[in-house]
Design a protein around this motif. Structure first.
Motif, PDB file in Angstrom:
ATOM      1  N   ILE A  31       0.842  -1.190   0.000  1.00 26.29           N
ATOM      2  CA  ILE A  31       0.000   0.000   0.000  1.00 26.29           C
ATOM      3  C   ILE A  31       0.879   1.244   0.000  1.00 26.29           C
ATOM      4  O   ILE A  31       0.537   2.261  -0.587  1.00 26.29           O
ATOM      5  N   TYR A  81      -6.528   4.513  -2.298  1.00 23.83           N
ATOM      6  CA  TYR A  81      -7.222   3.324  -1.798  1.00 23.83           C
ATOM      7  C   TYR A  81      -7.884   2.524  -2.914  1.00 23.83           C
ATOM      8  O   TYR A  81      -7.936   1.295  -2.871  1.00 23.83           O
ATOM      9  N   VAL A  89      -5.281   0.268  -4.540  1.00 21.77           N
ATOM     10  CA  VAL A  89      -4.939  -0.872  -3.677  1.00 21.77           C
ATOM     11  C   VAL A  89      -6.011  -1.953  -3.776  1.00 21.77           C
ATOM     12  O   VAL A  89      -5.707  -3.144  -3.960  1.00 21.77           O
ATOM     13  N   VAL A 149      -9.367   1.555   2.573  1.00 22.09           N
ATOM     14  CA  VAL A 149      -8.882   0.361   1.882  1.00 22.09           C
ATOM     15  C   VAL A 149      -9.610  -0.883   2.372  1.00 22.09           C
ATOM     16  O   VAL A 149     -10.165  -1.665   1.585  1.00 22.09           O
TER      17      VAL A 149
END
Length: 616
Positions: free
Chosen positions: A269, A304, A307, A338
């Motif tokens: 991340i 996010y 990811v 996330v």
């Protein structure tokens, strides 16, 4: 902008050697392959996770046991690099192996012979003349194996250009080329941009002496205006392609059905450490013992949505639901989004991640609901005095709270307790011993004796921690050829208060051993059951306290006692407690809190209180 095709540069090969963890693909070469493919679509970028083939050949159990210990792992190829030191290296192997029966079934010499055979077969199986560049990611446990193969390659293919990268060579200088002449280039820091520039220039000329100075790349013939120490990294991680693990999974598919398994996929991340980056104005930046962020400047995280998309695509493509995030520090703001969106994918994920002790119960629950099954928390100590010396920015009561929260949520907590930190004193040990009495209901921490990392704040400021001299760990001299052992490597040694620290922390080691034994005994059943728990009866509370002597204590709290206990599920200051229950006399509240602490049902620190029981 993609490079135009040239006829000079051939293909590129990336290799990850033993003894990387066999059950997961290398994110280093997976990420680099994906980026190079994007930049040079006309080139063949081969990525060889050779450590997986080694594990399959010698057996997964044996391989795993070797890869768990850095020095044990380095002995195998060290015996090939320095055959004149065989007896010394063999002694190190058996000393590091200890009493594990797995290592007694075959001799060290037989193991070395087998590993050499597998490595030679790997070398012979590849047409190295196809490649203009061979890159090796050299991280923990991969030093001697990487040195061995590049020496063999240079003997057989002297024109093949060799580039090394990874954490082991994060502190490399031009001296490395004098001591290891087989190396042509070293990438310092993040690999994508420096390596792509190197490939581009090799496409113009395959002669090393015609390669201009490249930011982040050290070479023997780089021009005098060297800027290799300047970080050359991505401005944003959102422009990175998804890691390419095809080679790893293709290799795994060639194994027989008895040797297949579901690997853990690595994902990231962020890069760097926001805690270190937030302390730029201070002398000590980040955790005092940490050297994990030498290859990055600052802290960057992916958006996010990127990811979530990557995790979804990786798990769908490779048909595995186990994901380990490689972040040193998850982004605080992005993490909630996330894991909220990962849950919405409706996949039965099994996540692992390193997290800060300041992670809230709310965020931890969001992670658990998304699939977080195992964490490593940056606990490091149960003494606030020592946490200050470690520059953790946390307190003992925060550590106890997140340990309790993991127990509540049934998240496996595999965290460390650092012992023998230089400069720690009797008060640090006494505070640790006192607080160890309160963590008995929670999963035991793993004791780790402090080791000095190259480039860590302790290494950079030795006098502040009572260190008088710094030098390479002496095992490098025992394991490596004489000319190589003078290079500064990641694991350092020092002259200071080692003997004093060893004696000082002995009672803590004994107490941890007892903690592990009692916890395992109390959890010796077919399903998880908390050792200290409570049942809420709306206007009363029943606390169940299992004890090692096969006794179970029960405590009943009624009315305001129940309310105070529940109020302190998150640690509260005495001021907040008194304010919240202003209708009660202060002395009665304080008396109740003292009783709870005496019974080990609550923990107190600097007039802050934490209830320790988890709800069944």
């Amino acid at each position: 902008m993609k490079s135009k095709q040239t006829n000079t540069c051939k293909d590129v090969i990336l290799v990850s050697m033993p003894w990387s963890l066999f059950s997961r693909p290398s994110i280093q070469i997976g990420a680099l392959k994906a980026y190079l493919k994007l930049q040079f679509p006309y080139l063949n970028i081969a990525a060889h996770h050779f450590y997986l083939k080694m594990a399959e050949t010698i057996g997964y159990k044996l391989y795993h046991s070797i890869s768990e210990s850095t020095w044990l792992a380095e002995t195998i190829y060290a015996a090939m690099l320095s055959p004149e030191k065989l007896k010394t290296i063999e002694k190190i192997f058996y000393r590091e192996a200890g009493v594990k029966p797995l290592f007694r079934k075959s001799s060290f010499k037989e193991l070395v012979s087998k590993v050499r055979e597998v490595t030679d077969v790997f070398i012979e199986s590849i047409n190295w003349n196809k490649f203009c560049l061979a890159g090796f990611s050299v991280c923990q446990c991969q030093l001697t194996s990487s040195l061995y193969i590049i020496k063999q390659l240079k003997i057989k293919y002297p024109d093949l250009k060799i580039v090394l990268g990874g954490s082991t060579f994060a502190g490399a200088s031009k001296e490395v080329f004098k001591l290891i002449p087989e190396i042509d280039f070293v990438v310092k820091g993040e690999g994508e941009l420096p390596l792509s520039q190197l490939v581009h220039h090799l496409g113009i000329s395959n002669k090393t002496n015609k390669i201009p100075s490249i930011k982040g790349v050290i070479s023997r013939e780089s021009i005098e205006n060297d800027n290799s120490d300047i970080f050359y990294q991505m401005e944003t991680l959102d422009s990175l392609p998804m890691p390419d693990y095809d080679d790893y999974f293709n290799l795994l598919q060639t194994f027989g059905s008895k040797k297949t398994f579901f690997p853990t996929i690595l994902s990231e991340i962020s890069r760097g450490c926001w805690w270190r980056y937030a302390q730029r104005s201070k002398k000590i930046k980040g955790c005092a013992f940490c050297n994990l962020n030498l290859q990055w400047d600052g802290y960057r995280s992916k958006g996010y949505s990127k990811v979530v998309s990557e995790v979804d695509n990786l798990t769908s493509k490779y048909k595995s639901l186990s994901i380990a995030f490689t972040d040193n520090a998850l982004p605080v703001k992005e993490s909630k989004k996330v894991f909220t969106q990962l849950k919405e994918l409706k996949k039965d994920f099994r996540f692992f991640s390193e997290i800060r002790a300041t992670t809230t119960m709310e965020n931890l629950k969001i992670m658990r609901d998304a699939g977080m099954s195992e964490v490593q928390i940056g606990i490091e100590s149960l003494s606030t005095r020592l946490l200050n010396k470690l520059n953790k920015g946390t307190t003992a009561i925060q550590n106890l709270e997140i340990m309790k929260n993991c127990e509540q949520l049934e998240i496996v907590n595999n965290s460390n307790l650092i012992l023998q930190f230089p400069g720690s004193d009797k008060d640090d040990v006494e505070e640790t011993l006192r607080n160890l009495e309160f963590v008995a209901p929670f999963r035991p921490l793993r004791q780790v004796n402090f080791w000095l990392g190259l480039g860590s704040p302790v290494w950079q400021n030795p006098q502040q921690f009572g260190i008088k001299a710094l030098y390479n760990h002496p095992l490098y001299t025992d394991l490596l050829p004489q000319n190589i052992s003078s290079i500064r490597f990641l694991i350092q040694a020092y002259r200071g208060d080692l003997g004093y620290q060893k004696k000082l922390w002995k009672p803590v080691k004994q107490r941890i051993k007892k903690w592990k034994m009692e916890y395992e005994s109390l959890q010796n059943n077919s399903f998880f059951e908390p050792i200290l728990s409570f049942l809420d009866g709306r206007d009363f509370l029943i606390i169940i306290q299992k004890q090692f002597n096969n006794k179970t204590l029960t405590h009943r709290l009624k009315g305001k006692s129940r309310e105070i206990y529940l109020f302190c599920r998150h640690h509260r200051s005495i001021i907040k407690i008194l304010e919240h229950f202003a209708e009660l006399p202060n002395d009665k509240i304080i008396s109740f809190l003292r009783i709870m602490v005496d019974k080990k049902l609550m923990f107190d620190e600097n007039k802050n209180y934490l209830s320790l029981a988890v709800q069944k």
